[in-house]
Design a protein around this motif. Structure first.
Motif, PDB file in Angstrom:
ATOM      1  N   TYR A  10       0.819  -1.208   0.000  1.00 32.40           N
ATOM      2  CA  TYR A  10       0.000   0.000   0.000  1.00 32.40           C
ATOM      3  C   TYR A  10       0.853   1.259   0.000  1.00 32.40           C
ATOM      4  O   TYR A  10       1.978   1.257   0.490  1.00 32.40           O
ATOM      5  N   ARG A  11       0.266   2.305  -0.524  1.00 28.05           N
ATOM      6  CA  ARG A  11       0.873   3.633  -0.487  1.00 28.05           C
ATOM      7  C   ARG A  11      -0.149   4.578   0.134  1.00 28.05           C
ATOM      8  O   ARG A  11      -1.289   4.657  -0.324  1.00 28.05           O
ATOM      9  N   ALA A  12       0.227   5.252   1.196  1.00 30.17           N
ATOM     10  CA  ALA A  12      -0.656   6.201   1.864  1.00 30.17           C
ATOM     11  C   ALA A  12      -0.305   7.608   1.406  1.00 30.17           C
ATOM     12  O   ALA A  12       0.863   7.985   1.370  1.00 30.17           O
ATOM     13  N   VAL A  13      -1.328   8.378   1.043  1.00 26.41           N
ATOM     14  CA  VAL A  13      -1.138   9.747   0.574  1.00 26.41           C
ATOM     15  C   VAL A  13      -1.900  10.675   1.512  1.00 26.41           C
ATOM     16  O   VAL A  13      -3.039  10.403   1.880  1.00 26.41           O
ATOM     17  N   GLU A  14      -1.270  11.766   1.878  1.00 29.61           N
ATOM     18  CA  GLU A  14      -1.855  12.724   2.806  1.00 29.61           C
ATOM     19  C   GLU A  14      -1.828  14.105   2.150  1.00 29.61           C
ATOM     20  O   GLU A  14      -0.825  14.494   1.561  1.00 29.61           O
ATOM     21  N   TYR A  15      -2.943  14.825   2.254  1.00 31.24           N
ATOM     22  CA  TYR A  15      -2.975  16.200   1.745  1.00 31.24           C
ATOM     23  C   TYR A  15      -3.993  17.026   2.515  1.00 31.24           C
ATOM     24  O   TYR A  15      -4.822  16.490   3.233  1.00 31.24           O
ATOM     25  N   TRP A  16      -3.888  18.343   2.374  1.00 32.09           N
ATOM     26  CA  TRP A  16      -4.762  19.280   3.059  1.00 32.09           C
ATOM     27  C   TRP A  16      -5.536  20.091   2.016  1.00 32.09           C
ATOM     28  O   TRP A  16      -4.991  21.013   1.410  1.00 32.09           O
ATOM     29  N   PRO A  17      -6.829  19.792   1.804  1.00 33.27           N
ATOM     30  CA  PRO A  17      -7.616  20.560   0.851  1.00 33.27           C
ATOM     31  C   PRO A  17      -7.851  21.999   1.324  1.00 33.27           C
ATOM     32  O   PRO A  17      -8.039  22.897   0.520  1.00 33.27           O
ATOM     33  N   ASP A  18      -7.836  22.217   2.618  1.00 39.02           N
ATOM     34  CA  ASP A  18      -7.875  23.555   3.197  1.00 39.02           C
ATOM     35  C   ASP A  18      -7.198  23.471   4.558  1.00 39.02           C
ATOM     36  O   ASP A  18      -6.807  22.393   4.996  1.00 39.02           O
ATOM     37  N   GLU A  19      -7.054  24.599   5.220  1.00 40.90           N
ATOM     38  CA  GLU A  19      -6.273  24.592   6.465  1.00 40.90           C
ATOM     39  C   GLU A  19      -6.938  23.858   7.621  1.00 40.90           C
ATOM     40  O   GLU A  19      -6.281  23.526   8.604  1.00 40.90           O
ATOM     41  N   ASP A  20      -8.243  23.579   7.502  1.00 35.30           N
ATOM     42  CA  ASP A  20      -8.964  22.902   8.578  1.00 35.30           C
ATOM     43  C   ASP A  20      -9.241  21.430   8.315  1.00 35.30           C
ATOM     44  O   ASP A  20      -9.796  20.747   9.168  1.00 35.30           O
ATOM     45  N   GLN A  21      -8.903  20.945   7.149  1.00 31.10           N
ATOM     46  CA  GLN A  21      -9.240  19.564   6.786  1.00 31.10           C
ATOM     47  C   GLN A  21      -7.994  18.843   6.285  1.00 31.10           C
ATOM     48  O   GLN A  21      -7.262  19.360   5.448  1.00 31.10           O
TER      49      GLN A  21
END
Length: 56
Positions: free
Chosen positions: A8-19
């Motif tokens: 598996y590959r886990a990807v992390e991102y922030w669509p806005d500063e609160d999420q």
């Protein structure tokens, strides 16, 4: 940012500063060749179409 395991590959991102969004994809030659940005675009497209992302 992404991290890897053998399957598996886990990807992390922030669509806005609160999420913050973290999702996983099964590692294949295709997904291994993709950048985080490409995987995020694919993930967002699935979500926008109202479909459940794989592994959710």
């Amino acid at each position: 940012m992404s991290t890897f395991s053998d399957t598996y590959r886990a990807v992390e991102y922030w669509p806005d500063e609160d999420q913050r969004v973290i999702f996983g994809v099964t590692r294949t030659p295709e997904t291994d060749a993709m950048t985080d940005a490409e995987l995020i675009l694919r993930y967002r497209k699935v979500v926008e179409q109202g479909m459940t992302p794989p592994g959710a």
